[in-house]
Design an enzyme around this catalytic site. Sequence first.
Site, PDB file in Angstrom:
ATOM      1  N   TYR A  92      -7.201  -8.258  10.759  1.00  0.00           N
ATOM      2  CA  TYR A  92      -6.425  -7.091  11.199  1.00  0.00           C
ATOM      3  C   TYR A  92      -6.453  -6.989  12.721  1.00  0.00           C
ATOM      4  O   TYR A  92      -5.420  -6.930  13.377  1.00  0.00           O
ATOM      5  CB  TYR A  92      -7.030  -5.846  10.562  1.00  0.00           C
ATOM      6  CG  TYR A  92      -6.305  -4.552  10.850  1.00  0.00           C
ATOM      7  CD1 TYR A  92      -5.101  -4.237  10.209  1.00  0.00           C
ATOM      8  CD2 TYR A  92      -6.833  -3.608  11.741  1.00  0.00           C
ATOM      9  CE1 TYR A  92      -4.454  -3.024  10.450  1.00  0.00           C
ATOM     10  CE2 TYR A  92      -6.190  -2.403  11.982  1.00  0.00           C
ATOM     11  CZ  TYR A  92      -5.007  -2.109  11.330  1.00  0.00           C
ATOM     12  OH  TYR A  92      -4.364  -0.909  11.563  1.00  0.00           O
ATOM     13  N   THR A 151       1.466 -10.882   8.290  1.00  0.00           N
ATOM     14  CA  THR A 151       2.257  -9.658   8.500  1.00  0.00           C
ATOM     15  C   THR A 151       2.310  -9.298   9.987  1.00  0.00           C
ATOM     16  O   THR A 151       3.363  -8.931  10.509  1.00  0.00           O
ATOM     17  CB  THR A 151       1.666  -8.499   7.670  1.00  0.00           C
ATOM     18  OG1 THR A 151       1.760  -8.850   6.291  1.00  0.00           O
ATOM     19  CG2 THR A 151       2.398  -7.194   7.908  1.00  0.00           C
ATOM     20  N   THR A 189       0.827  -1.221   0.000  1.00  0.00           N
ATOM     21  CA  THR A 189       0.000   0.000   0.000  1.00  0.00           C
ATOM     22  C   THR A 189       0.854   1.262   0.000  1.00  0.00           C
ATOM     23  O   THR A 189       0.341   2.350  -0.195  1.00  0.00           O
ATOM     24  CB  THR A 189      -0.932   0.055   1.243  1.00  0.00           C
ATOM     25  OG1 THR A 189      -0.142  -0.178   2.419  1.00  0.00           O
ATOM     26  CG2 THR A 189      -2.033  -0.979   1.157  1.00  0.00           C
ATOM     27  N   TYR A 204       7.960 -11.326  24.426  1.00  0.00           N
ATOM     28  CA  TYR A 204       9.413 -11.193  24.182  1.00  0.00           C
ATOM     29  C   TYR A 204      10.043 -10.352  25.296  1.00  0.00           C
ATOM     30  O   TYR A 204      11.166 -10.616  25.722  1.00  0.00           O
ATOM     31  CB  TYR A 204       9.688 -10.547  22.812  1.00  0.00           C
ATOM     32  CG  TYR A 204       9.874 -11.551  21.690  1.00  0.00           C
ATOM     33  CD1 TYR A 204       8.819 -12.347  21.261  1.00  0.00           C
ATOM     34  CD2 TYR A 204      11.118 -11.717  21.063  1.00  0.00           C
ATOM     35  CE1 TYR A 204       8.979 -13.262  20.243  1.00  0.00           C
ATOM     36  CE2 TYR A 204      11.287 -12.637  20.041  1.00  0.00           C
ATOM     37  CZ  TYR A 204      10.214 -13.405  19.632  1.00  0.00           C
ATOM     38  OH  TYR A 204      10.378 -14.323  18.624  1.00  0.00           O
ATOM     39  N   ASP A 238       9.685  -7.958   2.315  1.00  0.00           N
ATOM     40  CA  ASP A 238       8.432  -8.291   2.985  1.00  0.00           C
ATOM     41  C   ASP A 238       8.771  -8.813   4.380  1.00  0.00           C
ATOM     42  O   ASP A 238       9.549  -9.775   4.508  1.00  0.00           O
ATOM     43  CB  ASP A 238       7.693  -9.371   2.171  1.00  0.00           C
ATOM     44  CG  ASP A 238       6.261  -9.533   2.623  1.00  0.00           C
ATOM     45  OD1 ASP A 238       6.039  -9.684   3.844  1.00  0.00           O
ATOM     46  OD2 ASP A 238       5.369  -9.493   1.759  1.00  0.00           O
ATOM     47  N   LEU A 250       5.985  -0.625  11.496  1.00  0.00           N
ATOM     48  CA  LEU A 250       4.726  -0.050  10.996  1.00  0.00           C
ATOM     49  C   LEU A 250       4.153  -0.857   9.833  1.00  0.00           C
ATOM     50  O   LEU A 250       3.063  -0.557   9.344  1.00  0.00           O
ATOM     51  CB  LEU A 250       4.970   1.393  10.520  1.00  0.00           C
ATOM     52  CG  LEU A 250       4.793   2.522  11.551  1.00  0.00           C
ATOM     53  CD1 LEU A 250       5.677   2.319  12.769  1.00  0.00           C
ATOM     54  CD2 LEU A 250       5.108   3.863  10.915  1.00  0.00           C
TER      55      LEU A 250
HETATM   56  P1  NAD Z   1      -0.232   2.449   5.057  1.00  0.00           P
HETATM   57  O1  NAD Z   1      -1.015   1.367   4.428  1.00  0.00           O
HETATM   58  O2  NAD Z   1      -0.211   3.798   4.420  1.00  0.00           O
HETATM   59  O3  NAD Z   1       1.269   1.994   5.282  1.00  0.00           O
HETATM   60  C1  NAD Z   1       1.632   0.669   5.588  1.00  0.00           C
HETATM   61  C2  NAD Z   1       2.951   0.376   4.915  1.00  0.00           C
HETATM   62  O4  NAD Z   1       3.343  -0.969   5.211  1.00  0.00           O
HETATM   63  C3  NAD Z   1       2.886   0.474   3.392  1.00  0.00           C
HETATM   64  O5  NAD Z   1       3.980   1.211   2.909  1.00  0.00           O
HETATM   65  C4  NAD Z   1       2.918  -0.990   2.928  1.00  0.00           C
HETATM   66  O6  NAD Z   1       3.434  -1.125   1.627  1.00  0.00           O
HETATM   67  C5  NAD Z   1       3.778  -1.615   4.009  1.00  0.00           C
HETATM   68  N1  NAD Z   1       3.564  -3.062   4.184  1.00  0.00           N
HETATM   69  C6  NAD Z   1       2.393  -3.718   4.318  1.00  0.00           C
HETATM   70  N2  NAD Z   1       2.604  -5.036   4.502  1.00  0.00           N
HETATM   71  C7  NAD Z   1       3.956  -5.207   4.490  1.00  0.00           C
HETATM   72  C8  NAD Z   1       4.805  -6.348   4.622  1.00  0.00           C
HETATM   73  N3  NAD Z   1       4.297  -7.575   4.811  1.00  0.00           N
HETATM   74  N4  NAD Z   1       6.145  -6.158   4.553  1.00  0.00           N
HETATM   75  C9  NAD Z   1       6.666  -4.927   4.344  1.00  0.00           C
HETATM   76  N5  NAD Z   1       5.912  -3.818   4.204  1.00  0.00           N
HETATM   77  C10 NAD Z   1       4.570  -3.963   4.281  1.00  0.00           C
HETATM   78  O7  NAD Z   1      -0.770   2.568   6.551  1.00  0.00           O
HETATM   79  P2  NAD Z   1      -0.489   3.680   7.666  1.00  0.00           P
HETATM   80  O8  NAD Z   1      -1.746   4.407   7.873  1.00  0.00           O
HETATM   81  O9  NAD Z   1       0.759   4.420   7.378  1.00  0.00           O
HETATM   82  O10 NAD Z   1      -0.275   2.734   8.923  1.00  0.00           O
HETATM   83  C11 NAD Z   1       1.018   2.396   9.394  1.00  0.00           C
HETATM   84  C12 NAD Z   1       0.894   1.481  10.587  1.00  0.00           C
HETATM   85  O11 NAD Z   1       0.135   2.122  11.617  1.00  0.00           O
HETATM   86  C13 NAD Z   1       0.186   0.159  10.288  1.00  0.00           C
HETATM   87  O12 NAD Z   1       0.810  -0.870  11.018  1.00  0.00           O
HETATM   88  C14 NAD Z   1      -1.212   0.388  10.792  1.00  0.00           C
HETATM   89  O13 NAD Z   1      -1.817  -0.820  11.181  1.00  0.00           O
HETATM   90  C15 NAD Z   1      -0.966   1.310  11.970  1.00  0.00           C
HETATM   91  N6  NAD Z   1      -2.146   2.136  12.237  1.00  0.00           N
HETATM   92  C16 NAD Z   1      -2.495   3.149  11.396  1.00  0.00           C
HETATM   93  C17 NAD Z   1      -3.643   3.885  11.662  1.00  0.00           C
HETATM   94  C18 NAD Z   1      -4.087   5.016  10.780  1.00  0.00           C
HETATM   95  O14 NAD Z   1      -5.167   5.539  11.003  1.00  0.00           O
HETATM   96  N7  NAD Z   1      -3.330   5.467   9.815  1.00  0.00           N
HETATM   97  C19 NAD Z   1      -4.431   3.584  12.773  1.00  0.00           C
HETATM   98  C20 NAD Z   1      -4.045   2.532  13.586  1.00  0.00           C
HETATM   99  C21 NAD Z   1      -2.891   1.816  13.325  1.00  0.00           C
END
Ligand code: NAD
Length: 311
Positions: free
Chosen positions: A144, A91, A36, A158, A57, A72
């Site tokens: 999720y 993931t 994403t 851990y 990944d 993240l």
């Molecule tokens: P996003 O989707 O914009 O970014 C997620 C990133 O992780 C992307 O660059 C994607 O390519 C990468 N990614 C996904 N699966 C992967 C894998 N298996 N290996 C390597 N890279 C991988 O999302 P975001 O909004 O920037 O969220 C970042 C983190 O914060 C996430 O873990 C999300 O669960 C958490 N989070 C975000 C929000 C929000 O509102 N934005 C709320 C709660 C939690």
Amino acid sequence: MKKILITGGAGLIGSHLCKRLVSEGNFVICLDNFFTGNAKNIENLTKYSNFKIINHDIILPFDEKVDEIYNLACPASPVHYQKNPVKTIKTSVLGVINMLDLAKKYNAKILQASTSEIYGDPLIHPQPETYWGNVNTIGLRSCYDEGKRCAETLMHDYHNEYGTDTKIVRIFNTYGPNMARNDGRVVSNFIIQALKDKPITIYGTGSQTRSFCYVDDTVEGIIKVMNSPFSGPFNIGNDKENTILEFALIIKKLINSQSKIIFEPLPQDDPVQRRPLLKLAKEKLNWEPKVSLENGLQKTIEFFKSINTPE
Ligand code: NAD
Ligand code: UDP
């Protein structure tokens, strides 16, 4: 100079975190599989010698000596995390184990991006960190929610079993520039629809609530948790709550849009209410969100105006 690994560094929050930590003089490795995330979000950092991108990944092991890990990596939008639910769980479980093993091997600090979704459809409002949540194990969101819950358990175990220095932040709805145009979350959907004078799609009646936090505030909170002596979990978000209908009207007004508001079916298990209790972060970290919804949305609207959004 600290060597810092940011997984998911090409995504919304990760790209802002990369920028901030590079500008502070750290050596930053952005590790991403670009599921994403978008290389464009971080391309302006590639000119710096203290920034490196690795296409990887986290489901697969990774080995590089680092001092800190911000984990993240994980799609955050329901549209994307539901596309391949088994991969989403991998993931948050296999990926987190790989990152924890890395932290253990090199004695690095590790921070896990957890989520308000671990509270599920909360029966306690607003949500304190002590609330255990109300989560369906077999619904559309479970891959999720349960993945992230298991990730928290892994961080905790851990820490207890191996003494790994772990931190948990429970992030609430965060928005800002660098959201993907096809992200599917409410902020980007409504802004893009309003900019094009297309119907704004409210799912359900719009009476469900969310509390939106601008990305700079979230990044500041995450960094404060990493640099604190505490493991958390900490709620990081904004405690100003709006219904989704109110939110649509705010965006429509800010853009001066002619869009109609239309109502579509509410997806399964969509949480009815969400607002963080921020007492712990305020007391222990001296952190609270600073950017108003109007100012944050204005910056996000400018971002979407500046990129080409296809019809
Ligand atoms: P996003 O989707 O914009 O970014 C997620 C990133 O992780 C992307 O660059 C994607 O390519 C990468 N990614 C996904 N699966 C992967 C894998 N298996 N290996 C390597 N890279 C991988 O999302 P975001 O909004 O920037 O969220 C970042 C983190 O914060 C996430 O873990 C999300 O669960 C958490 N989070 C975000 C929000 C929000 O509102 N934005 C709320 C709660 C939690
Ligand atoms: N939503 C909506 N229209 C959209 C996208 C989302 O009404 O085009 C609603 C969604 O049903 C939820 C809220 O907005 O109630 C926030 O959705 P989002 O996907 O941004 O994140 P969530 O907090 O549900 O994970």
